[in-house]
Design a protein around this motif. Sequence first.
Motif, PDB file in Angstrom:
ATOM      1  N   VAL A  93       0.867  -1.183   0.000  1.00 18.97           N
ATOM      2  CA  VAL A  93       0.000   0.000   0.000  1.00 18.97           C
ATOM      3  C   VAL A  93       0.899   1.227   0.000  1.00 18.97           C
ATOM      4  CG1 VAL A  93      -1.918  -1.121   1.210  1.00 18.97           C
ATOM      5  CG2 VAL A  93      -0.128   0.023   2.533  1.00 18.97           C
ATOM      6  N   PHE A  94       0.350   2.376  -0.330  1.00 17.24           N
ATOM      7  CA  PHE A  94       1.109   3.623  -0.256  1.00 17.24           C
ATOM      8  C   PHE A  94       0.942   4.172   1.155  1.00 17.24           C
ATOM      9  CE2 PHE A  94      -0.307   3.282  -4.727  1.00 17.24           C
ATOM     10  CZ  PHE A  94       0.928   3.238  -5.355  1.00 17.24           C
ATOM     11  N   PRO A  95       2.025   4.135   1.973  1.00 17.46           N
ATOM     12  CA  PRO A  95       1.871   4.432   3.404  1.00 17.46           C
ATOM     13  C   PRO A  95       1.368   5.839   3.700  1.00 17.46           C
ATOM     14  CG  PRO A  95       4.195   4.076   2.811  1.00 17.46           C
ATOM     15  CD  PRO A  95       3.391   3.719   1.620  1.00 17.46           C
ATOM     16  N   ARG A  96       1.748   6.821   2.876  1.00 12.81           N
ATOM     17  CA  ARG A  96       1.377   8.204   3.185  1.00 12.81           C
ATOM     18  C   ARG A  96       0.129   8.664   2.454  1.00 12.81           C
ATOM     19  NH1 ARG A  96       5.315  11.075   5.947  1.00 12.81           N
ATOM     20  NH2 ARG A  96       7.155   9.809   6.368  1.00 12.81           N
ATOM     21  N   MET A  97      -0.550   7.750   1.807  1.00  4.33           N
ATOM     22  CA  MET A  97      -1.822   8.103   1.171  1.00  4.33           C
ATOM     23  C   MET A  97      -2.974   7.583   2.019  1.00  4.33           C
ATOM     24  SD  MET A  97      -0.929   7.527  -2.873  1.00  4.33           S
ATOM     25  CE  MET A  97      -2.593   6.997  -3.237  1.00  4.33           C
ATOM     26  N   SER A  98      -4.109   8.270   1.950  1.00  3.42           N
ATOM     27  CA  SER A  98      -5.284   7.830   2.701  1.00  3.42           C
ATOM     28  C   SER A  98      -5.766   6.498   2.137  1.00  3.42           C
ATOM     29  CB  SER A  98      -6.405   8.867   2.591  1.00  3.42           C
ATOM     30  OG  SER A  98      -6.955   8.835   1.289  1.00  3.42           O
ATOM     31  N   ALA A  99      -6.595   5.828   2.919  1.00  2.90           N
ATOM     32  CA  ALA A  99      -7.161   4.560   2.464  1.00  2.90           C
ATOM     33  C   ALA A  99      -7.920   4.759   1.158  1.00  2.90           C
ATOM     34  CB  ALA A  99      -8.075   3.976   3.541  1.00  2.90           C
ATOM     35  N   ALA A 141     -11.440   5.685   5.763  1.00  2.00           N
ATOM     36  CA  ALA A 141     -11.258   6.232   4.409  1.00  2.00           C
ATOM     37  C   ALA A 141     -10.232   7.362   4.360  1.00  2.00           C
ATOM     38  CB  ALA A 141     -12.603   6.720   3.854  1.00  2.00           C
ATOM     39  N   ASP A 142     -10.226   8.241   5.374  1.00  2.00           N
ATOM     40  CA  ASP A 142      -9.337   9.398   5.342  1.00  2.00           C
ATOM     41  C   ASP A 142      -8.057   9.200   6.143  1.00  2.00           C
ATOM     42  OD1 ASP A 142     -11.180  10.790   3.747  1.00  2.00           O
ATOM     43  OD2 ASP A 142     -12.348  11.336   5.533  1.00  2.00           O
ATOM     44  N   VAL A 143      -7.875   7.987   6.667  1.00  2.00           N
ATOM     45  CA  VAL A 143      -6.686   7.706   7.470  1.00  2.00           C
ATOM     46  C   VAL A 143      -5.547   7.255   6.558  1.00  2.00           C
ATOM     47  CG1 VAL A 143      -5.744   6.169   9.262  1.00  2.00           C
ATOM     48  CG2 VAL A 143      -8.084   7.076   9.478  1.00  2.00           C
ATOM     49  N   GLU A 144      -4.339   7.779   6.811  1.00  2.00           N
ATOM     50  CA  GLU A 144      -3.187   7.335   6.021  1.00  2.00           C
ATOM     51  C   GLU A 144      -2.904   5.864   6.309  1.00  2.00           C
ATOM     52  OE1 GLU A 144       0.245   9.820   6.514  1.00  2.00           O
ATOM     53  OE2 GLU A 144      -0.798  11.599   5.756  1.00  2.00           O
ATOM     54  N   ALA A 145      -2.544   5.145   5.264  1.00  2.00           N
ATOM     55  CA  ALA A 145      -2.345   3.695   5.388  1.00  2.00           C
ATOM     56  C   ALA A 145      -1.344   3.352   6.488  1.00  2.00           C
ATOM     57  CB  ALA A 145      -1.894   3.116   4.053  1.00  2.00           C
ATOM     58  N   ARG A 146      -0.311   4.194   6.647  1.00  2.00           N
ATOM     59  CA  ARG A 146       0.724   3.880   7.651  1.00  2.00           C
ATOM     60  C   ARG A 146       0.171   3.919   9.068  1.00  2.00           C
ATOM     61  NH1 ARG A 146       4.173   9.422   8.477  1.00  2.00           N
ATOM     62  NH2 ARG A 146       2.467  10.831   7.974  1.00  2.00           N
ATOM     63  N   ASN A 147      -0.980   4.564   9.273  1.00  2.00           N
ATOM     64  CA  ASN A 147      -1.582   4.617  10.605  1.00  2.00           C
ATOM     65  C   ASN A 147      -2.635   3.531  10.814  1.00  2.00           C
ATOM     66  OD1 ASN A 147      -0.019   6.814  11.428  1.00  2.00           O
ATOM     67  ND2 ASN A 147      -1.416   8.251  10.402  1.00  2.00           N
ATOM     68  N   MET A 148      -2.739   2.634   9.863  1.00  2.00           N
ATOM     69  CA  MET A 148      -3.669   1.513  10.000  1.00  2.00           C
ATOM     70  C   MET A 148      -2.912   0.287  10.504  1.00  2.00           C
ATOM     71  SD  MET A 148      -5.677   2.218   6.390  1.00  2.00           S
ATOM     72  CE  MET A 148      -6.691   0.753   6.412  1.00  2.00           C
ATOM     73  N   SER A 149      -3.639  -0.644  11.156  1.00  2.00           N
ATOM     74  CA  SER A 149      -2.997  -1.880  11.624  1.00  2.00           C
ATOM     75  C   SER A 149      -2.598  -2.732  10.409  1.00  2.00           C
ATOM     76  CB  SER A 149      -3.958  -2.668  12.519  1.00  2.00           C
ATOM     77  OG  SER A 149      -4.966  -3.281  11.738  1.00  2.00           O
TER      78      SER A 149
END
Length: 247
Positions: A93-99, A141-149
């Motif tokens: 996934v792109f870590p700094r892009m939103s979901a 949806a608006d959370v950056e991928a890097r902040n997801m589990s």
Amino acid sequence: MSDERGALRTEGLTKAFGGVVALDGASVAFQHGRVNALIGPNGSGKTTFFNCVTGMIRADSGRTTYRGRDITRAAPHAVAHAGIGRTFQLCRVFPRMSALDNVLAAVRPSGLLGQLRGARGRAEVDRARGWLTRLGIEHLADVEARNMSWGQQKLLELAGVLMSEPETVLLDEPAGGVNPALLDRIGTLVRDLNAEGRTFVIVEHNMDLVMSISDHIVVFDRGRPIAEGPPSVIRSDERVLGAYLGV
Ligand SMILES: Nc1ncnc2c1ncn2[C@@H]1O[C@H](COP(=O)(O)OP(=O)(O)O)[C@@H](O)[C@H]1O
Ligand SMILES: [Mg+2]
């Protein structure tokens, strides 16, 4: 004959990395409309098989066909265009892009062209939100991928793959490192998507998951299939037990 055509099929697929033979003349057929599983010990060539089939690496020899069409030398985008989507063992996934942007990136060219298309891509955005909802991560949806589990990132990667509507989906260890609740969701989702007509090939180590969702299982050992059949047969196959337990 329709069986022959309606399948992802390899004949004698071989790939060596230096002295390591990752695929050793693997001939496999995955029927259309099924949830297929590809299992086997670590290093038995499962990921290399996916990489060869999807054109990410070129096999040394052998042949791959999809629905009767030769895709042996097809580039990754051509394989995707033929209807095969995939996820990666190490999750891309792109870590700094939103979901939401991650899912959109799966179908939208990057750069200026993508932005121009994006400006009028309302239907696409709705479709992307639809997949996030389907995977149960619309609230991110608006959370950056890097902040997801890790598990959420794997669901996100899958949403991106589904966004391009592949008829066949290759999943490389979808349950790896994922918590039990998400694991159930993945299992249910795969069965539901299959009921809607999508074919799956799933590489997975979680045997409870594999046995509960698969119609057909192919077992790899040292770069080639050593057994195949429905879960009831594979569960008690001595060669399979041997490959896993070294019996
Ligand atoms: N890019 C590579 N370079 C060198 N060796 C590789 C590479 N990819 C895979 N291998 C080797 O090929 C074998 C099969 O690996 P892999 O396909 O990843 O197995 P699996 O997914 O079943 O665990 C292993 O011995 C692995 O170390
Ligand atoms: Mg692997």
